[in-house]
Design a protein around this motif. Sequence first.
Motif, PDB file in Angstrom:
ATOM      1  N   PRO A  39     -18.782 -30.119  -6.219  1.00  0.00           N
ATOM      2  CA  PRO A  39     -18.739 -31.293  -7.095  1.00  0.00           C
ATOM      3  C   PRO A  39     -18.073 -32.492  -6.428  1.00  0.00           C
ATOM      4  O   PRO A  39     -18.425 -33.644  -6.706  1.00  0.00           O
ATOM      5  CB  PRO A  39     -17.937 -30.798  -8.298  1.00  0.00           C
ATOM      6  CG  PRO A  39     -18.197 -29.331  -8.346  1.00  0.00           C
ATOM      7  CD  PRO A  39     -18.285 -28.906  -6.903  1.00  0.00           C
ATOM      8  N   TYR A  40     -17.101 -32.249  -5.557  1.00  0.00           N
ATOM      9  CA  TYR A  40     -16.434 -33.336  -4.837  1.00  0.00           C
ATOM     10  C   TYR A  40     -17.445 -34.210  -4.098  1.00  0.00           C
ATOM     11  O   TYR A  40     -17.227 -35.418  -3.930  1.00  0.00           O
ATOM     12  CB  TYR A  40     -15.428 -32.745  -3.850  1.00  0.00           C
ATOM     13  CG  TYR A  40     -14.745 -33.777  -2.977  1.00  0.00           C
ATOM     14  CD1 TYR A  40     -13.612 -34.446  -3.410  1.00  0.00           C
ATOM     15  CD2 TYR A  40     -15.238 -34.084  -1.703  1.00  0.00           C
ATOM     16  CE1 TYR A  40     -12.986 -35.395  -2.610  1.00  0.00           C
ATOM     17  CE2 TYR A  40     -14.620 -35.024  -0.896  1.00  0.00           C
ATOM     18  CZ  TYR A  40     -13.494 -35.678  -1.359  1.00  0.00           C
ATOM     19  OH  TYR A  40     -12.882 -36.614  -0.563  1.00  0.00           O
ATOM     20  N   ASP A  41     -18.564 -33.622  -3.661  1.00  0.00           N
ATOM     21  CA  ASP A  41     -19.532 -34.362  -2.857  1.00  0.00           C
ATOM     22  C   ASP A  41     -20.166 -35.495  -3.658  1.00  0.00           C
ATOM     23  O   ASP A  41     -20.241 -36.632  -3.188  1.00  0.00           O
ATOM     24  CB  ASP A  41     -20.610 -33.419  -2.321  1.00  0.00           C
ATOM     25  CG  ASP A  41     -20.026 -32.311  -1.457  1.00  0.00           C
ATOM     26  OD1 ASP A  41     -18.970 -32.534  -0.839  1.00  0.00           O
ATOM     27  OD2 ASP A  41     -20.614 -31.210  -1.415  1.00  0.00           O
ATOM     28  N   TRP A  42     -20.644 -35.187  -4.876  1.00  0.00           N
ATOM     29  CA  TRP A  42     -21.250 -36.265  -5.646  1.00  0.00           C
ATOM     30  C   TRP A  42     -20.189 -37.210  -6.224  1.00  0.00           C
ATOM     31  O   TRP A  42     -20.458 -38.401  -6.421  1.00  0.00           O
ATOM     32  CB  TRP A  42     -22.175 -35.727  -6.737  1.00  0.00           C
ATOM     33  CG  TRP A  42     -21.596 -34.807  -7.771  1.00  0.00           C
ATOM     34  CD1 TRP A  42     -21.703 -33.454  -7.812  1.00  0.00           C
ATOM     35  CD2 TRP A  42     -20.847 -35.177  -8.942  1.00  0.00           C
ATOM     36  NE1 TRP A  42     -21.065 -32.955  -8.919  1.00  0.00           N
ATOM     37  CE2 TRP A  42     -20.533 -33.988  -9.643  1.00  0.00           C
ATOM     38  CE3 TRP A  42     -20.425 -36.395  -9.474  1.00  0.00           C
ATOM     39  CZ2 TRP A  42     -19.799 -33.980 -10.828  1.00  0.00           C
ATOM     40  CZ3 TRP A  42     -19.688 -36.395 -10.660  1.00  0.00           C
ATOM     41  CH2 TRP A  42     -19.390 -35.194 -11.313  1.00  0.00           C
ATOM     42  N   VAL A  62     -18.216 -31.652   2.730  1.00  0.00           N
ATOM     43  CA  VAL A  62     -16.957 -31.302   3.390  1.00  0.00           C
ATOM     44  C   VAL A  62     -16.949 -29.874   3.946  1.00  0.00           C
ATOM     45  O   VAL A  62     -16.196 -29.580   4.867  1.00  0.00           O
ATOM     46  CB  VAL A  62     -15.749 -31.482   2.442  1.00  0.00           C
ATOM     47  CG1 VAL A  62     -15.504 -32.953   2.156  1.00  0.00           C
ATOM     48  CG2 VAL A  62     -15.918 -30.701   1.141  1.00  0.00           C
ATOM     49  N   ASP A  63     -17.770 -28.970   3.423  1.00  0.00           N
ATOM     50  CA  ASP A  63     -17.763 -27.568   3.854  1.00  0.00           C
ATOM     51  C   ASP A  63     -18.881 -27.314   4.858  1.00  0.00           C
ATOM     52  O   ASP A  63     -20.041 -27.660   4.605  1.00  0.00           O
ATOM     53  CB  ASP A  63     -17.967 -26.631   2.661  1.00  0.00           C
ATOM     54  CG  ASP A  63     -16.753 -26.548   1.754  1.00  0.00           C
ATOM     55  OD1 ASP A  63     -15.717 -27.140   2.097  1.00  0.00           O
ATOM     56  OD2 ASP A  63     -16.853 -25.884   0.710  1.00  0.00           O
ATOM     57  N   PHE A  64     -18.548 -26.654   5.975  1.00  0.00           N
ATOM     58  CA  PHE A  64     -19.544 -26.445   7.025  1.00  0.00           C
ATOM     59  C   PHE A  64     -19.291 -25.141   7.764  1.00  0.00           C
ATOM     60  O   PHE A  64     -18.190 -24.584   7.738  1.00  0.00           O
ATOM     61  CB  PHE A  64     -19.497 -27.605   8.031  1.00  0.00           C
ATOM     62  CG  PHE A  64     -18.199 -27.670   8.802  1.00  0.00           C
ATOM     63  CD1 PHE A  64     -18.042 -26.993  10.011  1.00  0.00           C
ATOM     64  CD2 PHE A  64     -17.127 -28.403   8.317  1.00  0.00           C
ATOM     65  CE1 PHE A  64     -16.847 -27.040  10.706  1.00  0.00           C
ATOM     66  CE2 PHE A  64     -15.915 -28.467   9.014  1.00  0.00           C
ATOM     67  CZ  PHE A  64     -15.777 -27.773  10.211  1.00  0.00           C
ATOM     68  N   ALA A  65     -20.328 -24.669   8.456  1.00  0.00           N
ATOM     69  CA  ALA A  65     -20.220 -23.565   9.402  1.00  0.00           C
ATOM     70  C   ALA A  65     -21.253 -23.787  10.492  1.00  0.00           C
ATOM     71  O   ALA A  65     -22.368 -24.245  10.222  1.00  0.00           O
ATOM     72  CB  ALA A  65     -20.442 -22.216   8.718  1.00  0.00           C
ATOM     73  N   GLY A  66     -20.864 -23.481  11.730  1.00  0.00           N
ATOM     74  CA  GLY A  66     -21.783 -23.682  12.842  1.00  0.00           C
ATOM     75  C   GLY A  66     -21.150 -23.274  14.145  1.00  0.00           C
ATOM     76  O   GLY A  66     -20.275 -22.398  14.175  1.00  0.00           O
ATOM     77  N   GLY A  96     -19.163 -36.462   7.759  1.00  0.00           N
ATOM     78  CA  GLY A  96     -19.313 -35.541   6.646  1.00  0.00           C
ATOM     79  C   GLY A  96     -20.087 -34.320   7.092  1.00  0.00           C
ATOM     80  O   GLY A  96     -20.664 -34.286   8.188  1.00  0.00           O
ATOM     81  N   ALA A  97     -20.114 -33.288   6.239  1.00  0.00           N
ATOM     82  CA  ALA A  97     -20.702 -32.004   6.611  1.00  0.00           C
ATOM     83  C   ALA A  97     -22.184 -31.879   6.297  1.00  0.00           C
ATOM     84  O   ALA A  97     -22.825 -30.943   6.769  1.00  0.00           O
ATOM     85  CB  ALA A  97     -19.939 -30.868   5.924  1.00  0.00           C
TER      86      ALA A  97
END
Length: 326
Positions: A39-42, A62-66, A96-97
Amino acid sequence: MRAIAVTALHGEPALVELPKPDPEPGGVRVRIEYAALNPYDWQRADDRAGTAPGDLPHILGVDFAGQVDVIGRGPSRFRVGDPVFGRITTPLPGGGAHAEYVSVHQDSAIAPVPTGLSLKAAAALPTAATAACQILAATGAGEGESLLIVGAAGGVGSYLTQLASARGVRVLAAVRGDESRRMTILGASRTLDVSAGPEALPAAVRELCPQGVDALADLVSETPDAFAEQAALVRDGGIALTTRGAGGTRTPHTGPLPVDFRLAPTALLLDALATAVTSGAFVVPIDLELPLEKAPEALAQNRAGGARGKTVFALRPHGTAAHHAP
């Protein structure tokens, strides 16, 4: 690189092409495989839409993996090719992610992805699982005590239900009727159907806990009045926590103690959460996987409410197979 960004004043998030970010000294650039929706994204998108032109474009997420792609100048605890996941806390301008690459400092909330944890699952951990862990600690709910979770079916609520249940907490999950089975599987002691009207939840709580619940985690109320209605279901001296900044003040020595929760992600906690998942302590509740270009529609749907579990965006659907759980 492809990214989901707000690029104009009062604009909407859209898929755009932007330059790859360069890592700062002490930082790393990550080639993102999966990013998660929160929800933080929107909420951030709404803020950025009216910002100064100099602050645009603003990449969401904000959240990522790679995988680590480039190492910045100076010593580093990572190597190129390392699988990592994390939450962006202090991004470079515009970073941003929801993009193919992101640059973050190595001392921020970023951690290695352990063997046995898929990059997809890792991407769904940082914000929601960290929040659930810290919310549980903030409520102080322990074995045999009752915890009412309002908005239990979303990402944070799904994690919180599992973590609290594992501690022996009696979880009362406020959900809509068709979500009851899933929340029971995740460990809810009782599911309380809120779809029957505004009095459905208070009536159900009074029946189960005549003196009020020991603690409340309100994940949805946006105003002090709405939060006060939920806090009224907590016993005197209990904890009433809001994640939406809707807390008010308490009359001295009466009613529950209001707690205005603020997330504090750390690499150490990410390590612990990843270990807990690989050991089977709890599961990652991914509800939906979408390609990055579907992110604007997913953001709009999340804004409308009714989220279930986590939604992740696949930047490269055929990611690093060696780190994908079977």
